[in-house]
Write an enzyme that holds these catalytic residues in place. Structure first.
Site, PDB file in Angstrom:
ATOM      1  NE  ARG A 133      -6.518  -3.663 -14.190  1.00 49.28           N
ATOM      2  CZ  ARG A 133      -6.134  -3.398 -12.944  1.00 49.28           C
ATOM      3  NH1 ARG A 133      -5.194  -4.148 -12.377  1.00 49.28           N
ATOM      4  NH2 ARG A 133      -6.685  -2.416 -12.270  1.00 49.28           N
TER       5      ARG A 133
ATOM      6  CE  LYS B 112      -2.346   4.994  -1.574  1.00 48.20           C
ATOM      7  NZ  LYS B 112      -1.585   5.204  -2.824  1.00 48.20           N
TER       8      LYS B 112
ATOM      9  CE  LYS C 151      -1.805 -19.105  -0.707  1.00 50.08           C
ATOM     10  NZ  LYS C 151      -3.128 -18.757  -1.241  1.00 50.08           N
TER      11      LYS C 151
ATOM     12  CD  GLU D 185      -3.091  -4.099  -9.420  1.00 48.16           C
ATOM     13  OE1 GLU D 185      -4.141  -4.525  -9.941  1.00 48.16           O
ATOM     14  OE2 GLU D 185      -2.976  -2.943  -8.965  1.00 48.16           O
TER      15      GLU D 185
ATOM     16  CD  GLU E 157      -5.296  -9.464  -2.837  1.00 46.54           C
ATOM     17  OE1 GLU E 157      -6.379  -9.152  -2.308  1.00 46.54           O
ATOM     18  OE2 GLU E 157      -4.550  -8.636  -3.394  1.00 46.54           O
TER      19      GLU E 157
ATOM     20  CG  ASP F 159       9.679   6.778 -10.986  1.00 45.47           C
ATOM     21  OD1 ASP F 159      10.297   6.664 -12.054  1.00 45.47           O
ATOM     22  OD2 ASP F 159       8.447   6.901 -10.931  1.00 45.47           O
TER      23      ASP F 159
ATOM     24  NE  ARG G 193      -4.003   7.502  -8.847  1.00 48.49           N
ATOM     25  CZ  ARG G 193      -2.721   7.437  -9.201  1.00 48.49           C
ATOM     26  NH1 ARG G 193      -1.946   6.510  -8.660  1.00 48.49           N
ATOM     27  NH2 ARG G 193      -2.218   8.271 -10.088  1.00 48.49           N
TER      28      ARG G 193
ATOM     29  CE1 TYR H 159      -1.808   3.272 -10.130  1.00 51.51           C
ATOM     30  CE2 TYR H 159      -3.325   4.079 -11.802  1.00 51.51           C
ATOM     31  CZ  TYR H 159      -3.091   3.413 -10.616  1.00 51.51           C
ATOM     32  OH  TYR H 159      -4.150   2.896  -9.913  1.00 51.51           O
TER      33      TYR H 159
END
Length: 380
Positions: free
Chosen positions: A201, A338, A290, A272, A190, A102, A315, A134
């Site tokens: 969003r 994580k 697919k 995302e 996903e 970063d 979070r 973020y």
């Protein structure tokens, strides 16, 4: 057998509660890995000694693995000691590793990351660095920067896997290769529809606003975004996935992908949506995509309210502790997210021991679960 000092990782992984309690009480005393960016920088001044001391020279490598090189993106902003642990767990000389630090990270992190990369021919710093906030577009752009570098660097890698610095593998490299060969040029990305889309969003435009600290915040303009280009229907997913080389080439070079990427600049958390949407719009005929749903196996996370956690919640996601290891090793996923080195280093150390022992003495791999996945013979 490789052991972690003062505790039995074997007992911990098997779920022995007395050993787990012992490990938790000793946690601050048993970390023998580099503990700071400065110690990583110092340890890598003599690369030959570093390779020998940390075991890079003694990692077995099968012909099957040599013939199936992988590419990795690793994005992070702190704790190069943890990045070194992750790198060691997934390292093979035929693979390729792009480190994106970063732009807002302290200079000590950039210095340590460069020192680490300089000790390997197949580990490199991303050619373009993003300043990441973020949920910002820069997070997605950082991955794309690494993808572009990987395409320019080598022609032989088969799949690319993008990782945050706080993930850790649940499978050996050889097991990952076996799974990806079963995937047979299909992506593992996903896809979420319905209420999980979080449509505010992307219905409304978001933009970056500079602050006095020379960083920026992301705010809604309350203006509606235009419809996505090319009749694209929005699909939500994870920022992380397993991507075929063809998919990565499409992202970097296809005009439709570029147009959609430009549209994503007004989206909150576009990482995302970008991969998931490209992969789950059949009319785009994206390589490796697919048609039917499947379990997403790139990475496992425990979510508050749904899954269990013996570590701590952050979070709404579990930061895994030693008490989670028995649960984790049963998962079919490639990675888990994580882990935090300055909270509990031992979960990664015990997983490292477990993975090393499996690498040194491979057992027959049960591939039946992966062969039965519905998408294996149904992708375009």
């Amino acid at each position: 057998m490789r052991l972690v000092h003062d505790v039995s990782c074997k007992s911990i992984i098997e779920g022995d509660e007395s050993e787990i309690a012992k490990a938790e009480s000793l946690m601050k005393q048993i970390s023998y890995f580099p503990a700071s960016d400065l110690t990583v920088t110092a340890a890598t001044q003599d690369c030959a000694k570093f390779h020998q001391l940390y075991g890079y020279d003694s990692i077995p490598n099968s012909n099957e693995e040599r013939d199936f090189p992988l590419a990795y993106n690793i994005l992070f902003y702190k704790d190069v000691a943890q990045i070194e642990m992750l790198l060691r767990a997934i390292y093979k000389p035929q693979n390729y590793y792009c480190l994106h630090v970063d732009g807002f990270a302290p200079e000590s992190v950039h210095t340590a990351a460069s020192a680490l990369a300089n000790c390997f021919e197949n580990v490199f710093i991303a050619s373009r660095t993003e300043n990441i906030v973020y949920k910002s577009f820069a997070r997605l752009q950082a991955d794309i920067n690494c993808m572009s570098d990987h395409l320019d660097l080598a022609e032989d890698w088969k799949y690319l896997i993008n990782l945050p610095g706080q993930e850790y593998p649940l499978k050996t490299n050889q097991e990952i290769v076996k799974i990806l060969k079963i995937y047979n040029n299909a992506n593992d990305i996903e896809g979420i529809l319905g209420k999980g889309l979080l449509s505010t969003r992307y219905i409304y435009e978001y933009k970056n606003v500079n602050t006095t600290s020379n960083k920026y915040n992301i705010i809604s303009t309350n203006k509606r975004n235009p419809p996505p280009p090319h009749r694209i229907s929005i699909v939500k997913g994870s920022a992380y996935g397993v991507f075929t080389r063809g998919f990565v080439d499409y992202v970097i070079n296809n005009q439709t992908a570029k147009d959609f990427l430009n549209w994503c600049k007004g989206v909150l958390s576009p990482d995302e949506y970008y991969w998931a949407t490209l992969n789950h719009n059949p009319h785009l005929s994206v390589p490796g995509s697919k048609a039917d749903e499947k379990d997403w196996l790139a990475a496992f996370a425990s979510w508050k309210g749904t899954d269990k956690c013996r570590g701590r919640w952050q979070r709404g996601v579990c930061v895994f502790g030693v008490g989670d290891l028995n649960y984790l090793i049963s998962k079919k996923h490639l990675f888990a997210n994580k882990f935090v080195i300055d909270y509990q280093p031992l979960p990664m150390q015990c997983l490292s021991e477990w993975l090393t022992n499996k690498t040194m003495t491979p057992l027959p791999f049960d591939s039946q679960y992966y062969k039965q996945l519905p998408f294996i013979n149904n992708h375009f």
